[in-house]
Scaffold this active site. Structure first.
Site, PDB file in Angstrom:
ATOM      1  N   ALA A 214      21.956  85.318  42.542  1.00  0.00           N
ATOM      2  CA  ALA A 214      21.395  85.627  43.863  1.00  0.00           C
ATOM      3  C   ALA A 214      22.427  85.580  44.981  1.00  0.00           C
ATOM      4  O   ALA A 214      22.218  86.186  46.037  1.00  0.00           O
ATOM      5  CB  ALA A 214      20.239  84.679  44.157  1.00  0.00           C
TER       6      ALA A 214
ATOM      7  N   ARG B 105      34.142  90.439  33.120  1.00  0.00           N
ATOM      8  CA  ARG B 105      35.316  90.407  32.251  1.00  0.00           C
ATOM      9  C   ARG B 105      36.512  89.890  33.046  1.00  0.00           C
ATOM     10  O   ARG B 105      36.907  90.486  34.041  1.00  0.00           O
ATOM     11  CB  ARG B 105      35.627  91.801  31.710  1.00  0.00           C
ATOM     12  CG  ARG B 105      36.695  91.789  30.624  1.00  0.00           C
ATOM     13  CD  ARG B 105      37.145  93.185  30.285  1.00  0.00           C
ATOM     14  NE  ARG B 105      36.112  93.933  29.575  1.00  0.00           N
ATOM     15  CZ  ARG B 105      36.213  94.341  28.310  1.00  0.00           C
ATOM     16  NH1 ARG B 105      37.299  94.081  27.624  1.00  0.00           N
ATOM     17  NH2 ARG B 105      35.245  95.027  27.753  1.00  0.00           N
TER      18      ARG B 105
ATOM     19  N   GLN C  16      18.556  82.190  29.087  1.00  0.00           N
ATOM     20  CA  GLN C  16      17.575  82.730  30.041  1.00  0.00           C
ATOM     21  C   GLN C  16      16.357  83.304  29.323  1.00  0.00           C
ATOM     22  O   GLN C  16      15.227  83.171  29.798  1.00  0.00           O
ATOM     23  CB  GLN C  16      18.250  83.759  30.953  1.00  0.00           C
ATOM     24  CG  GLN C  16      19.293  83.070  31.851  1.00  0.00           C
ATOM     25  CD  GLN C  16      19.862  83.965  32.937  1.00  0.00           C
ATOM     26  OE1 GLN C  16      19.529  85.139  33.042  1.00  0.00           O
ATOM     27  NE2 GLN C  16      20.743  83.408  33.760  1.00  0.00           N
TER      28      GLN C  16
ATOM     29  N   ASP D 100      22.419 105.157  36.691  1.00  0.00           N
ATOM     30  CA  ASP D 100      22.932 106.360  36.032  1.00  0.00           C
ATOM     31  C   ASP D 100      22.026 107.554  36.334  1.00  0.00           C
ATOM     32  O   ASP D 100      22.498 108.660  36.599  1.00  0.00           O
ATOM     33  CB  ASP D 100      23.017 106.122  34.518  1.00  0.00           C
ATOM     34  CG  ASP D 100      23.750 104.830  34.191  1.00  0.00           C
ATOM     35  OD1 ASP D 100      24.977 104.868  34.067  1.00  0.00           O
ATOM     36  OD2 ASP D 100      23.098 103.774  34.101  1.00  0.00           O
TER      37      ASP D 100
ATOM     38  N   HIS E  15      23.862 101.770  29.226  1.00  0.00           N
ATOM     39  CA  HIS E  15      24.455 101.799  30.572  1.00  0.00           C
ATOM     40  C   HIS E  15      25.956 101.591  30.420  1.00  0.00           C
ATOM     41  O   HIS E  15      26.463 100.478  30.452  1.00  0.00           O
ATOM     42  CB  HIS E  15      23.865 100.725  31.474  1.00  0.00           C
ATOM     43  CG  HIS E  15      24.679 100.549  32.731  1.00  0.00           C
ATOM     44  ND1 HIS E  15      24.774 101.541  33.677  1.00  0.00           N
ATOM     45  CD2 HIS E  15      25.453  99.538  33.167  1.00  0.00           C
ATOM     46  CE1 HIS E  15      25.587 101.139  34.639  1.00  0.00           C
ATOM     47  NE2 HIS E  15      26.012  99.928  34.359  1.00  0.00           N
TER      48      HIS E  15
HETATM   49  P1  NAX Z   1      29.067  89.185  41.570  1.00  0.00           P
HETATM   50  O1  NAX Z   1      30.150  88.557  40.789  1.00  0.00           O
HETATM   51  O2  NAX Z   1      29.257  89.521  42.995  1.00  0.00           O
HETATM   52  O3  NAX Z   1      27.768  88.248  41.488  1.00  0.00           O
HETATM   53  C1  NAX Z   1      27.317  87.696  40.301  1.00  0.00           C
HETATM   54  C2  NAX Z   1      26.694  86.361  40.654  1.00  0.00           C
HETATM   55  O4  NAX Z   1      26.073  85.852  39.486  1.00  0.00           O
HETATM   56  C3  NAX Z   1      27.707  85.313  41.109  1.00  0.00           C
HETATM   57  O5  NAX Z   1      27.285  84.772  42.352  1.00  0.00           O
HETATM   58  C4  NAX Z   1      27.674  84.276  39.982  1.00  0.00           C
HETATM   59  O6  NAX Z   1      27.844  82.950  40.479  1.00  0.00           O
HETATM   60  C5  NAX Z   1      26.280  84.472  39.434  1.00  0.00           C
HETATM   61  N1  NAX Z   1      26.115  84.066  38.037  1.00  0.00           N
HETATM   62  C6  NAX Z   1      26.974  84.206  37.011  1.00  0.00           C
HETATM   63  N2  NAX Z   1      26.459  83.690  35.897  1.00  0.00           N
HETATM   64  C7  NAX Z   1      25.238  83.226  36.208  1.00  0.00           C
HETATM   65  C8  NAX Z   1      24.233  82.568  35.475  1.00  0.00           C
HETATM   66  N3  NAX Z   1      24.407  82.257  34.181  1.00  0.00           N
HETATM   67  N4  NAX Z   1      23.100  82.218  36.116  1.00  0.00           N
HETATM   68  C9  NAX Z   1      22.928  82.499  37.420  1.00  0.00           C
HETATM   69  N5  NAX Z   1      23.864  83.101  38.174  1.00  0.00           N
HETATM   70  C10 NAX Z   1      25.003  83.458  37.575  1.00  0.00           C
HETATM   71  O7  NAX Z   1      28.619  90.461  40.717  1.00  0.00           O
HETATM   72  P2  NAX Z   1      27.728  91.716  41.186  1.00  0.00           P
HETATM   73  O8  NAX Z   1      28.589  92.746  41.767  1.00  0.00           O
HETATM   74  O9  NAX Z   1      26.577  91.206  41.963  1.00  0.00           O
HETATM   75  O10 NAX Z   1      27.262  92.266  39.767  1.00  0.00           O
HETATM   76  C11 NAX Z   1      26.383  91.557  38.945  1.00  0.00           C
HETATM   77  C12 NAX Z   1      26.276  92.202  37.575  1.00  0.00           C
HETATM   78  O11 NAX Z   1      25.740  93.507  37.669  1.00  0.00           O
HETATM   79  C13 NAX Z   1      27.608  92.359  36.859  1.00  0.00           C
HETATM   80  O12 NAX Z   1      27.443  91.967  35.501  1.00  0.00           O
HETATM   81  C14 NAX Z   1      27.871  93.846  36.935  1.00  0.00           C
HETATM   82  O13 NAX Z   1      28.685  94.294  35.882  1.00  0.00           O
HETATM   83  C15 NAX Z   1      26.474  94.375  36.816  1.00  0.00           C
HETATM   84  N6  NAX Z   1      26.231  95.775  37.230  1.00  0.00           N
HETATM   85  C16 NAX Z   1      25.300  96.478  36.536  1.00  0.00           C
HETATM   86  C17 NAX Z   1      24.947  97.771  36.872  1.00  0.00           C
HETATM   87  C18 NAX Z   1      23.910  98.526  36.090  1.00  0.00           C
HETATM   88  O14 NAX Z   1      23.685  99.711  36.404  1.00  0.00           O
HETATM   89  N7  NAX Z   1      23.232  97.972  35.097  1.00  0.00           N
HETATM   90  C19 NAX Z   1      25.624  98.468  37.986  1.00  0.00           C
HETATM   91  C20 NAX Z   1      26.286  97.563  38.950  1.00  0.00           C
HETATM   92  C21 NAX Z   1      26.944  96.341  38.360  1.00  0.00           C
HETATM   93  O15 NAX Z   1      28.231  96.697  37.917  1.00  0.00           O
END
Ligand code: NAX
Length: 327
Positions: free
Chosen positions: A12, A94, A114, A161, A189
């Site tokens: 969040a 990564r 989860q 997408d 994806h």
């Molecule tokens: P950010 O790194 O800005 O935010 C991720 C947040 O998740 C961080 O605040 C981190 O502390 C928190 N987090 C990590 N592990 C956690 C856990 N086990 N429990 C609760 N919180 C946790 O990443 P953001 O740009 O927000 O992207 C989030 C994810 O979306 C990434 O995995 C990214 O690759 C993925 N995406 C997926 C897309 C899709 O179309 N399916 C597109 C956009 C994005 O690339």
């Protein structure tokens, strides 16, 4: 007025979270008459929890009439309690020098925990959307870790997408995006996804016949959509966030409120449709009504499309085989 529903969001305090929460709280996801309680999960580390507190202060400062409550959590077992919707955004990115197998394993751990928590404490009708990458495989892991919930409660986000493909077609044809119907994206994806406009219409005319250029389809359109995420990182220095949050809103809104017969793309567990093995979390064209999605069946698959589907399926099977021993 309606009873509030519970919406859990993980990650969040991340950049997608920041583009997502305000729109959920303002009613863009579940309707302007639907109060929501936000149950926000972040890592149990001070920096993440502190950042989450800041986001919650801003949510308060919006004084959203539909925001009926808000909670910060560091444990999925409390974050997912009685939740009606769960948007699993947080994932392990990564890191430098990290191998693909390490990435899969790190995320398998997160999504196993989860999935188990959802299984234990969420609403039995919870609608789960996995955004965190690798989204399809993470959704598969969560589904497999939640044997008491229906597999169909778990979905992965292919909508970005889908929206990217719609936008490219609109630009190519010079028509508005809103005129496009019956677009589909098959598979994972990832850059292997197959955006398929063979059935699509634009202002009622066939998109395929209007464009009439298989070379453009193969050499321009599919690579542009497939590599769009990388192009945004190259331009912005960080990955897509607002467009990803927007796609998550679209996905959940359509699932909850219906699509009036129109097609959208969702990553959902296969029941064997189109020869995709059961339980593979695959992008399919779907319609939604009464809170349920339904895969559009019986579409003809030509040789080119079959090769594209086989390729993205092979990648997903490879990911699944890479985590099977961890489940
Ligand atoms: P950010 O790194 O800005 O935010 C991720 C947040 O998740 C961080 O605040 C981190 O502390 C928190 N987090 C990590 N592990 C956690 C856990 N086990 N429990 C609760 N919180 C946790 O990443 P953001 O740009 O927000 O992207 C989030 C994810 O979306 C990434 O995995 C990214 O690759 C993925 N995406 C997926 C897309 C899709 O179309 N399916 C597109 C956009 C994005 O690339």
């Amino acid at each position: 007025s309606k009873k509030p529903v519970r919406v859990a969001v993980t990650g969040a305090a991340g950049q997608i979270g920041y583009a997502l929460l305000f729109r959920i709280a303002s009613g863009e996801m579940l309707g302007k008459d639907q109060p929501v309680i936000l149950q926000l999960l972040e890592l149990p580390i001070e920096k993440a929890q502190e950042a989450l507190r800041g986001v919650m202060m801003e949510l308060e400062d919006c004084a959203f009439p539909l925001l009926a409550g808000m909670e910060a959590h560091s444990d999925p077992m409390t974050a997912f309690k009685d939740t009606d919707y769960a948007l699993l955004v947080g994932a392990r990115p990564r890191g430098p020098g990290m191998e693909r197998a390490d990435l899969l394993a790190a995320n398998a751990q997160i999504f196993t925990a989860q999935g188990k928590a959802l299984n234990a404490v969420a609403s039995r009708d919870v609608k789960v959307l996995v955004v965190g990458n690798p989204a399809n495989t993470n959704a598969y892991i969560a589904m497999k870790s939640a044997p008491d919930l229906k597999p169909g409660n778990f979905t992965a986000m292919l909508r970005l997408d889908h929206n990217r493909a719609a936008s490219q077609i609109a630009a190519k044809t010079g028509k508005p995006v809103s005129a496009i119907k019956k677009l589909a994206v098959w598979g994972n994806h990832s850059p292997t996804m197959y955006a398929d406009y063979r059935f699509a219409t634009i202002d009622g005319a066939s998109v395929k016949e209007t464009i009439n250029d298989q070379v453009w389809n193969q050499d321009v359109f599919l690579p542009t959509v497939g590599k769009r995420g990388a192009a945004i990182i190259a331009a912005r220095g960080v990955s897509s966030a607002a467009s990803a949050a927007n796609a998550a809103i679209d996905h959940m809104r359509d699932w909850a409120l219906g699509t009036n017969g129109e097609w959208v793309t969702m990553g959902v567990p296969s029941n064997g449709e189109y020869g995709i093995p059961k339980d593979v979390m695959f992008g399919f064209p779907v319609t939604c009504a009464n809170g349920e999605y339904k895969i559009v069946e019986g579409l003809p698959i030509d040789e080119f499309s079959q090769a594209c589907i086989d390729k993205t399926l092979a990648e997903l099977i490879g990911e699944r085989d890479g985590v099977q021993h961890l489940l």
